[in-house]
Write a protein that holds these residues in place. Structure first.
Motif: not given
Length: 312
Positions: A42-43, A48-50, A54-65
């Motif tokens: 949808a976005i 997330f990078e999977r 490990r699982v971590r937020l992408t830069p886009l994920g960090e901004r969205f959060l």
């Protein structure tokens, strides 16, 4: 874009682990993955990078959060308050208890229902190793818990009791025949601890890391419930600390409960979502406080024999 997708994104961003996020959300890991993929679709970008490790937020994920969290917390709080209010409209208050429905729990429930016949109580067991998830998820409205609680989204009332701690030991353990043991002797006894999402402070209440003099306390296995812990003790795989009332409930032939001198007293209280206290929760809290002193007096005077079993 659905609320469940946003909720899953926020929880996964906190856990960074699909299985733990699924446990908190009462979903399967596969369903968590589906909801995240739908949100990313949808976005139009990866949140997330999977990898296998490990699982971590992408830069886009960090901004969205960062952009989402204030609005999400407002909506989440509104939803939980509405759910609590809806339950109380229909005369149901869900009360969580830790592993064992002690006399304090049952007396408070009976007193509340006697004073409020229009509101029934549903008792829900809360796992010893996961004391707060059901409160946060709205599965229970209020729960009995060990104090202190250091969780910013949760509120607590006054301590309901102050009870001595007892150490569960295998019946043939060298210390099982003692009237009491000193806290420094715990440095010689592997203690059963907790697994699961319990906060560190909570785990250290059950299994202290060191004695007051700084002697490290060895660790035995980790368990999720009181019954699992008692089983480990009965197999002579370590000792486990319990408050006096819980020790009374679990009294059995092959496990002995010995008072421990020098440990802080166990303190039980009530916990609920901050900002989510309803009239029913307030009424239950007031009645519980009224009955707590009677129950504590009874527990402290009735369970004082060396073997942790009722006198006579």
């Amino acid at each position: 874009m659905e609320y469940r997708q946003l909720e899953t994104f926020v929880v996964l961003s906190e856990e960074l682990h699909f299985a733990r996020a699924a446990e908190r959300l009462y979903l399967s890991p596969g369903r968590v993955s589906q909801l995240v993929r739908a949100l990313e679709s949808a976005i139009g970008g990866r949140l997330f990078e999977r990898t296998s490790r490990r699982v971590r937020l992408t830069p886009l994920g960090e901004r969205f959060l960062a952009d989402l969290r204030p609005s999400y917390e407002g909506v989440h709080g509104a939803v939980e308050r509405a759910k609590a209010a809806a339950r109380n409209v229909y005369g149901v208050l869900r009360v969580g208890f830790l592993g064992t429905p002690s006399a304090l729990v049952t007396r408070a429930v009976c007193a509340f229902e006697g004073a409020n016949p229009e509101c029934a109580i549903e008792l829900v067991e809360v796992p010893l190793a996961d004391p707060f998830t059901k409160v946060r998820a709205g599965v229970v409205d209020v729960a009995f818990t060990l104090l202190p609680v250091e969780e910013p989204d949760l509120a607590t009332g006054h301590a309901l009791n102050n009870l001595r701690m007892k150490l569960a030991l295998w019946k043939n353990h060298p210390l099982a025949a003692r009237e009491s043991i000193d806290v420094e002797e715990l440095a010689e006894i592997p203690l059963v601890g907790l697994t699961g999402p319990a906060p560190r402070r909570w785990r250290e209440l059950i299994r202290p890391l060191a004695t007051p003099a700084g002697r490290p306390i060895p660790a035995a296995s980790d368990v999720a419930t009181s019954q699992e812990g008692i089983t480990q003790v009965a197999l002579n795989r370590g000792g486990m600390l319990f408050c006096t009332s819980t020790a009374a409930y679990h009294s059995k032939e092959d496990v002995i409960f010995v008072p421990v001198d020098g440990l802080p007293l166990s303190r039980l209280g009530l916990v609920w979502l901050r900002g989510g206290e309803t009239g029913a929760i307030r009424a239950f809290r007031e009645i519980t406080v009224q009955n707590a002193e009677i129950v504590e007096r009874s527990v402290n005077t009735s369970w004082t024999t060396p073997y942790g079993s009722p006198p006579g």
